[in-house]
Design a protein around this motif. Structure first.
Motif, PDB file in Angstrom:
ATOM      1  N   CYS A  32       0.785  -1.283   0.042  1.00 25.14           N
ATOM      2  CA  CYS A  32       0.063  -0.011  -0.112  1.00 25.14           C
ATOM      3  C   CYS A  32       0.881   1.361  -0.018  1.00 25.14           C
ATOM      4  CB  CYS A  32      -1.184   0.035   1.072  1.00 25.14           C
ATOM      5  SG  CYS A  32      -2.150   1.101   1.007  1.00 25.14           S
ATOM      6  N   CYS A  36       1.008   3.926  -2.936  1.00 30.24           N
ATOM      7  CA  CYS A  36       0.521   5.145  -2.856  1.00 30.24           C
ATOM      8  C   CYS A  36       1.729   6.070  -3.426  1.00 30.24           C
ATOM      9  CB  CYS A  36       0.160   5.397  -1.473  1.00 30.24           C
ATOM     10  SG  CYS A  36      -1.109   4.896  -0.417  1.00 30.24           S
ATOM     11  N   VAL A  96      -7.189   5.892   4.624  1.00 32.48           N
ATOM     12  CA  VAL A  96      -6.833   4.888   3.459  1.00 32.48           C
ATOM     13  C   VAL A  96      -8.189   4.805   2.526  1.00 32.48           C
ATOM     14  CG1 VAL A  96      -6.673   2.366   2.953  1.00 32.48           C
ATOM     15  CG2 VAL A  96      -5.216   3.652   4.677  1.00 32.48           C
ATOM     16  N   CYS A 136      -4.765  -0.243  -1.232  1.00 30.17           N
ATOM     17  CA  CYS A 136      -5.858   0.328  -0.044  1.00 30.17           C
ATOM     18  C   CYS A 136      -6.828  -0.561   0.396  1.00 30.17           C
ATOM     19  CB  CYS A 136      -6.354   1.505  -0.447  1.00 30.17           C
ATOM     20  SG  CYS A 136      -5.173   3.337  -0.974  1.00 30.17           S
TER      21      CYS A 136
END
Length: 145
Positions: A32, A36, A96, A136
């Motif tokens: 994640c 990101c 998130v 996510c």
């Protein structure tokens, strides 16, 4: 031999004194964070490329806005997730979820431009947004109460 950013993030998290107390599954967390940061960079680049599409600029205003918002949200989410000391799960969960929503909106918009106007930069951005959206969701699915 160089390490990928993902491998380096994982190594860094493993050195944290509280890494064994993390409420996250390590591979989902690393994926994640990596997704990101990648998405933030790709969205920034896509927004810039859209600005260069001078003949279509008026049609791309919403896409540019979504790219900019998504880039900022993804960057912030990655920075929040990499912090391991005394996490506040309700804040992290909300962040998130926000990232997931931004990636979905941006990915949907970019996919339309990729299909209708054959914009390759939007195609790549949509792919990165989907990857981040999925990362996510996987992190949210594995979060402890």
């Amino acid at each position: 031999m160089t390490q990928s950013a993902t491998q380096f993030i994982q190594r860094m998290l493993q050195t944290h004194p509280q890494s064994g107390q993390s409420p996250f599954e390590m591979s989902a967390l690393v994926e994640c964070i990596s997704a990101c940061f990648e998405c933030a960079q790709v969205c920034t680049s896509c927004a810039d490329a859209c600005l260069g599409e001078t003949e279509h600029l008026s049609h791309l205003a919403h896409c540019i806005r979504l790219n900019s918002d998504c880039a900022d949200i993804c960057d912030t989410t990655g920075r929040i997730l990499i912090r391991q000391t005394q996490p506040e799960l309700s804040v992290i969960r909300a962040q998130v979820q926000s990232c997931l929503a931004a990636c979905k909106a941006c990915g949907d918009e970019c996919k339309q431009h990729a299909e209708k106007m054959n914009m390759k930069h939007c195609e790549l951005c949509a792919e990165s947004c989907r990857r981040c959206e999925q990362a996510c969701q996987a992190l949210l699915n594995g979060m402890q109460a």
